[in-house]
Motif scaffolding. Sequence first.
Motif, PDB file in Angstrom:
ATOM      1  N   SER A 115       0.830  -1.204   0.000  1.00  0.00           N
ATOM      2  CA  SER A 115       0.000   0.000   0.000  1.00  0.00           C
ATOM      3  C   SER A 115       0.867   1.256   0.000  1.00  0.00           C
ATOM      4  O   SER A 115       0.541   2.264  -0.646  1.00  0.00           O
ATOM      5  CB  SER A 115      -0.917   0.000   1.227  1.00  0.00           C
ATOM      6  N   LYS A 116       1.991   1.207   0.701  1.00  0.00           N
ATOM      7  CA  LYS A 116       2.901   2.349   0.732  1.00  0.00           C
ATOM      8  C   LYS A 116       3.493   2.622  -0.639  1.00  0.00           C
ATOM      9  O   LYS A 116       3.628   3.777  -1.057  1.00  0.00           O
ATOM     10  CB  LYS A 116       4.019   2.087   1.749  1.00  0.00           C
ATOM     11  N   VAL A 117       3.823   1.545  -1.365  1.00  0.00           N
ATOM     12  CA  VAL A 117       4.378   1.699  -2.713  1.00  0.00           C
ATOM     13  C   VAL A 117       3.383   2.405  -3.630  1.00  0.00           C
ATOM     14  O   VAL A 117       3.710   3.382  -4.313  1.00  0.00           O
ATOM     15  CB  VAL A 117       4.759   0.321  -3.299  1.00  0.00           C
ATOM     16  N   TYR A 118       2.149   1.933  -3.617  1.00  0.00           N
ATOM     17  CA  TYR A 118       1.158   2.497  -4.534  1.00  0.00           C
ATOM     18  C   TYR A 118       0.672   3.875  -4.112  1.00  0.00           C
ATOM     19  O   TYR A 118       0.220   4.661  -4.953  1.00  0.00           O
ATOM     20  CB  TYR A 118      -0.018   1.532  -4.687  1.00  0.00           C
ATOM     21  N   SER A 119       0.774   4.185  -2.826  1.00  0.00           N
ATOM     22  CA  SER A 119       0.342   5.509  -2.365  1.00  0.00           C
ATOM     23  C   SER A 119       1.264   6.614  -2.873  1.00  0.00           C
ATOM     24  O   SER A 119       0.913   7.793  -2.839  1.00  0.00           O
ATOM     25  CB  SER A 119       0.286   5.544  -0.833  1.00  0.00           C
ATOM     26  N   SER A 120       2.443   6.238  -3.352  1.00  0.00           N
ATOM     27  CA  SER A 120       3.414   7.223  -3.835  1.00  0.00           C
ATOM     28  C   SER A 120       3.203   7.587  -5.303  1.00  0.00           C
ATOM     29  O   SER A 120       3.865   8.495  -5.816  1.00  0.00           O
ATOM     30  CB  SER A 120       4.845   6.686  -3.654  1.00  0.00           C
ATOM     31  N   MET A 121       2.301   6.896  -5.993  1.00  0.00           N
ATOM     32  CA  MET A 121       2.060   7.200  -7.402  1.00  0.00           C
ATOM     33  C   MET A 121       1.520   8.621  -7.546  1.00  0.00           C
ATOM     34  O   MET A 121       0.668   9.054  -6.760  1.00  0.00           O
ATOM     35  CB  MET A 121       1.086   6.189  -8.015  1.00  0.00           C
ATOM     36  N   GLY A 122       2.018   9.341  -8.537  1.00  0.00           N
ATOM     37  CA  GLY A 122       1.612  10.718  -8.754  1.00  0.00           C
ATOM     38  C   GLY A 122       2.496  11.737  -8.055  1.00  0.00           C
ATOM     39  O   GLY A 122       2.335  12.942  -8.255  1.00  0.00           O
ATOM     40  N   ASN A 123       3.445  11.273  -7.265  1.00  0.00           N
ATOM     41  CA  ASN A 123       4.382  12.164  -6.589  1.00  0.00           C
ATOM     42  C   ASN A 123       5.555  12.465  -7.522  1.00  0.00           C
ATOM     43  O   ASN A 123       6.412  11.613  -7.756  1.00  0.00           O
ATOM     44  CB  ASN A 123       4.879  11.519  -5.291  1.00  0.00           C
ATOM     45  N   ASP A 124       5.598  13.659  -8.064  1.00  0.00           N
ATOM     46  CA  ASP A 124       6.628  14.023  -9.043  1.00  0.00           C
ATOM     47  C   ASP A 124       8.023  14.117  -8.444  1.00  0.00           C
ATOM     48  O   ASP A 124       9.015  14.185  -9.173  1.00  0.00           O
ATOM     49  CB  ASP A 124       6.275  15.361  -9.712  1.00  0.00           C
ATOM     50  N   GLU A 125       8.109  14.127  -7.123  1.00  0.00           N
ATOM     51  CA  GLU A 125       9.424  14.236  -6.487  1.00  0.00           C
ATOM     52  C   GLU A 125      10.104  12.879  -6.336  1.00  0.00           C
ATOM     53  O   GLU A 125      11.262  12.811  -5.918  1.00  0.00           O
ATOM     54  CB  GLU A 125       9.271  14.883  -5.106  1.00  0.00           C
ATOM     55  N   ARG A 152       8.284  10.797 -17.929  1.00  0.00           N
ATOM     56  CA  ARG A 152       7.547  11.462 -19.010  1.00  0.00           C
ATOM     57  C   ARG A 152       8.473  12.130 -20.024  1.00  0.00           C
ATOM     58  O   ARG A 152       8.100  12.304 -21.199  1.00  0.00           O
ATOM     59  CB  ARG A 152       6.558  12.473 -18.441  1.00  0.00           C
ATOM     60  N   ALA A 153       9.686  12.473 -19.593  1.00  0.00           N
ATOM     61  CA  ALA A 153      10.624  13.096 -20.525  1.00  0.00           C
ATOM     62  C   ALA A 153      11.038  12.133 -21.631  1.00  0.00           C
ATOM     63  O   ALA A 153      11.523  12.568 -22.686  1.00  0.00           O
ATOM     64  CB  ALA A 153      11.858  13.580 -19.767  1.00  0.00           C
ATOM     65  N   LEU A 154      10.856  10.852 -21.419  1.00  0.00           N
ATOM     66  CA  LEU A 154      11.231   9.845 -22.416  1.00  0.00           C
ATOM     67  C   LEU A 154      10.086   9.497 -23.363  1.00  0.00           C
ATOM     68  O   LEU A 154      10.285   8.744 -24.307  1.00  0.00           O
ATOM     69  CB  LEU A 154      11.707   8.566 -21.707  1.00  0.00           C
ATOM     70  N   LEU A 155       8.900  10.033 -23.095  1.00  0.00           N
ATOM     71  CA  LEU A 155       7.719   9.651 -23.872  1.00  0.00           C
ATOM     72  C   LEU A 155       7.432  10.663 -24.982  1.00  0.00           C
ATOM     73  O   LEU A 155       7.656  11.864 -24.818  1.00  0.00           O
ATOM     74  CB  LEU A 155       6.506   9.547 -22.941  1.00  0.00           C
ATOM     75  N   PRO A 156       6.885  10.191 -26.111  1.00  0.00           N
ATOM     76  CA  PRO A 156       6.568  11.083 -27.243  1.00  0.00           C
ATOM     77  C   PRO A 156       5.244  11.797 -27.012  1.00  0.00           C
ATOM     78  O   PRO A 156       4.245  11.547 -27.708  1.00  0.00           O
ATOM     79  CB  PRO A 156       6.502  10.116 -28.423  1.00  0.00           C
TER      80      PRO A 156
END
Length: 363
Positions: free
Chosen positions: A99-109, A120-124
Amino acid sequence: MGKEFLYNEIASALAQQIKSGVLKSGDRLPSVRRLCAEHDISMNTAKRVFLELEGQSLIDSRPQSGYFVSHVPFLRLPIPEVSQPSAIANSNEPDQLISKVYSSMGNDELTLLSIAVPDRALLPLAKLKKEIMHATRELQGGGTEYEVLQGNVKLRRMIAVRSLAWGGNLNENDLITTNGGMNSLSFCLMALGKPGDTIAIESPCYPGILQLAVGLGYKVLELPTHPITGIEIEALKEAIPKIDICLLIPNFNTPLGSCMSDENKREVVRLLAKHQIPLIEDDVYGDLYFGTQRPKCCKAFDTEGNVLWCSSVSKTLAPGYRVGWIAPGKYKEKLLKLKLVHSISSTSVVQEAVGNFSQNRPL
């Protein structure tokens, strides 16, 4: 030695010089033309030498300057030992940690290595935005209508074409689209088993798979896994009487990164088919290979339709689009019935966009 294998010999020699300190960080390597002259090889063979060394993170390419020994110091880290999980199936999970791993999704830091998504810098991004706009113009109703149950035809056709790279022989009717890779695995587990059944997986495995299996009521039997060659075949043979389903990541398993040999993949497919145990193959990392040849999938050795090949674009193109698929083999009707009940249809706009994108570009 044939020239198709000579690049390995030359690359190994250069790699040894780098690891032993003969070539040091920042040293310039011979140019492609000089390597051709010194070893009497073609330009393509010379380029494969440098590609192999880049794949090992030993050298860097600098535009209009050539190849240089990487400034990252080479560390000879010990290979982890083969895992030794309990031979008894269990239904426990480290829920708090997952749960701790998934709670960090969306954290840009944070760089979430635990869920292995590209930055995202690697995506077209600009090209994807254009494909989304194009899809809304091309689809009936701007993409607001339900699509066919199996999923976007254009996307399925492109996936089938790309299957040739790993030894597959699929066509569009062999595939069912889903809302991402985990949705594919979830459908497979719900279609093939029931609470109380035992599933064999690698140890260690991706935490999401463990959480999914336990959440669906499965008992989990972890197989000893080598960090380079994957699961131990003898351990699988011993586990056969205890298991109902097997779920593996043969190509670049996470977190170990192991990649099973073709010989082992063939044996796993044969062994499970003999005992009528379905194999769910999660190939979401298969396209993240270094070198010139994509590794084959277990599905390539499947002659009885017993392998359910699952993948997605989450690790290569667009994690948030949630575009995945399954080649379910002889279990197709079960999977279609389940998709109808749970989803009715996949998201038409993003699947059309990914289908358009992949017509002229790699996923």
